[in-house]
Scaffold this motif. Structure first.
Motif, mmCIF file in Angstrom:
data_model
loop_
_atom_site.group_PDB
_atom_site.id
_atom_site.type_symbol
_atom_site.label_atom_id
_atom_site.label_comp_id
_atom_site.label_asym_id
_atom_site.label_seq_id
_atom_site.Cartn_x
_atom_site.Cartn_y
_atom_site.Cartn_z
ATOM 1 N N HIS A 27 0.778 -1.313 -0.007
ATOM 2 C CA HIS A 27 -0.136 0.178 -0.189
ATOM 3 C C HIS A 27 0.506 1.171 0.544
ATOM 4 O O HIS A 27 1.998 1.436 0.857
ATOM 5 C CB HIS A 27 -0.726 0.236 1.388
ATOM 6 N N GLU A 30 -0.129 7.007 3.159
ATOM 7 C CA GLU A 30 -0.998 8.381 3.338
ATOM 8 C C GLU A 30 -0.602 9.120 3.347
ATOM 9 O O GLU A 30 0.227 9.601 3.885
ATOM 10 C CB GLU A 30 -2.016 7.339 4.528
ATOM 11 N N SER A 78 3.862 12.632 1.967
ATOM 12 C CA SER A 78 3.462 10.766 2.073
ATOM 13 C C SER A 78 4.387 10.585 2.255
ATOM 14 O O SER A 78 5.672 10.585 0.674
ATOM 15 C CB SER A 78 1.983 10.740 0.616
#
Length: 233
Positions: A27, A30, A78
């Motif tokens: 992933h 964020e 990020s």
């Protein structure tokens, strides 16, 4: 009785073996949006203090207002990347600077573009400034132009003014025809006034006065004086 054709029964196919699950991609980190303050700035990079700590951030293209130290800015980060998105509040009131590092184009597809300034407009460039338009209209109480070379190319020049004053060390005019008309025409030459012409015709309706300390009239063929009265001496 003929034997019936053998009946072919359809048997269910064996289920395909399940494929192994794909490896899930990592992933992406964020994105975190914070409000910070500019500590220092160098070019497109700035050091920003945020609630999560100090970090090096790059000015995003959306941040068109150049931030100054102490300004309150919006920062998004990020992973190892951080960007300053916008200036929220200036520390010191004053000039607002919009800084771009590459070419900038401003297009108005419909309508007009207006630039309004209460105290003046400055246009500065070390290179050429090009203006292309079907018509250029300037309305000003005073116009001052300073230049080292003025080169005008056009078809017609029409000027209407109450007074013209021209100061120059040298004035050269080359034209096919020059026509001047004035109520009073005064000219003063401190040194030499010389006219070269193939033919010269001067006419005065009332008085023609020629005076000098010395006067010389010469001709290769003929000198003619014709008048009702001629006074010599």
């Amino acid at each position: 009785m003929a034997n019936a054709a053998p009946k072919i029964e359809s048997f269910p196919r064996p289920a395909a073996a399940p494929l192994p699950p794909r490896a899930t991609a990592a992933h992406a980190p964020e994105a975190v949006m914070e409000i910070g303050h500019i500590q220092s700035r160098s070019g497109r990079n700035a050091r920003v203090t945020t609630p999560s700590g100090e970090k090096e951030a790059e000015l995003a293209p959306s941040c068109v207002v150049a931030p100054a130290p102490g300004d309150r800015v919006l920062v998004v980060s990020s992973g190892g990347e951080a960007y300053v998105l916008a200036v929220l509040r200036r520390l010191e009131p004053g000039e607002t600077r919009m800084v771009f590092h590459e070419d900038v184009s401003l297009s108005v597809l419909k309508g007009r573009l207006r630039i309004l300034a209460q105290e003046g407009v400055d246009l500065v460039s070390p290179q050429d400034v090009h203006v292309r338009s079907s018509a250029v209209i300037a309305d000003a109480a005073e116009v001052r132009v300073a230049f080292s070379l003025l080169d005008l190319v056009g078809q017609t020049i029409a000027a209407r003014t109450r007074k013209v004053r021209l100061l120059a060390e040298a004035f050269d005019t080359i034209a096919g025809r020059i026509y001047q008309r004035a109520t009073t025409f005064l000219r003063r030459t401190d040194e030499l006034d010389r006219v070269e012409a193939k033919n010269m015709d001067r006419r005065a309706h009332e008085l023609y006065h020629l005076h000098g300390q010395n006067a010389v009239t010469t001709a290769e063929q003929l000198v003619k004086i014709d008048a009702g009265q001629v006074h010599v001496g």
